[in-house]
Design an enzyme around this catalytic site. Sequence first.
Site, PDB file in Angstrom:
ATOM      1  N   CYS A 109      10.564  -7.097   4.763  1.00  0.00           N
ATOM      2  CA  CYS A 109       9.272  -7.254   4.095  1.00  0.00           C
ATOM      3  C   CYS A 109       8.492  -5.951   4.256  1.00  0.00           C
ATOM      4  O   CYS A 109       7.781  -5.771   5.244  1.00  0.00           O
ATOM      5  CB  CYS A 109       8.514  -8.430   4.699  1.00  0.00           C
ATOM      6  N   CYS A 131       5.563  -8.828  -6.888  1.00  0.00           N
ATOM      7  CA  CYS A 131       4.734  -8.469  -5.744  1.00  0.00           C
ATOM      8  C   CYS A 131       3.452  -7.811  -6.231  1.00  0.00           C
ATOM      9  O   CYS A 131       3.503  -6.878  -7.039  1.00  0.00           O
ATOM     10  CB  CYS A 131       5.491  -7.522  -4.811  1.00  0.00           C
TER      11      CYS A 131
END
Length: 423
Positions: A160, A354
């Site tokens: 991440c 995202c």
Amino acid sequence: MATIVVLGAGLGGMSAAYEIRAAIGRDHRVIVVGEGPRFSFTPSNPWVAVGWRTPADIELEVAGPLGKQGIEYDGTGAERVEPAENRLRLRDGRSLAYDHLVICTGPRLAFDEVPGLGPDGGHSHSICTTPHAAKAWEAYQAFLRDPGPIVVGAAPGVSCFGPAYEFAMILDADLRKRRLRDRVPITYVTPEPYVGHMGLGGVGDSKGLLESELRQRHIKWITNARITELSPGLVKATEYDERGNVVREHELAHRFAMVMPPFTGVDAVRGVEGLVNPRGFVLIDKHQRHPTFPNIWSAGVCVAIPPVEPTVVPTGAPKTGFMIESMVTTIAHNLAAVLKGEAPAEVPTWNAICLADMGDTGAAFVALPQFPPRNVTWAKVGKWVHLAKVAFEKYFLAKMKSGNTEPIYEKYVLKALGIERLK
């Protein structure tokens, strides 16, 4: 009547509980098992760490909203999943029997894999949980009184990278507002083979875009880097070339460091034979269902997904919000089918979207599907992304409070980006 236990009360677990309740109706029992009484909106943690939000701004009590939907809540926490017995052991010694278990725990933060890493007894800060972000804010306030170099980075095996990029640029924006930026060199250290890789092999022109953004902000970077040790005021990292040869050993002095840790499965599932892979991530088939234990389902960061591609320093594949939403919806529909005696048919899209905040602007990344080759792949920067993330925070917290089951990404985010859902 079947009993469905949802393990985890984060983004995935709360969404799963609401969608499952909507899909199966009120004839079955749904129980959510979390840790403590509150839900936190994790994507806002970088803002908490610089004082732009307080924990109270991004948290809410979960028992009440869940109860309004006929969903029970237990905040005791899970000790162990016992799949052979169809039982979840709780930390207070009680056990919950289930007909179906939905595992949405998120990850264990593996600070122990790098010496000196982490906020609890280590020498770096974290924004992975709201308590960690609040602790980082306390340290940041002390830093502001005596500023100096900052290191923002990611440890080997991180899956991440978005929050690390966000935090580096949010720090830059905050320090500029405080007229302290000229006193604070910032270095971004990452196992990615290049800036903008993000565990996805790049998305559109993410390499050029993020290099440009870092360069404009005078943020230096070190890629293909393995952070090996942290000590008070020092981050050690080894930099490699594309063949895995050592290029340089770095010793980076700092007065504030935030390093993303690697993830593993949580203790309640790690090492459970047949349930998880060696890192403790839950095994699933194309229907989000466990291949060996058909009454176990899983979604979110805790599922086992292989890396998009091999890298010199290990990187993992991210599980972004849209992907998690897709997984949760898939489980809800398939679970409803199974309870009716039908075979599961729904398959998640596993697309990646995202929205990364940069303090006073932001970047949007779209990879449909997540694994290349892709039907859609692009990255764009603009102030609209920052504004969109602020709006998204408010909407998601309202969704959790009300029990709304609308698919946010599919109904709003994709539409705003001008993209239709792609199977």
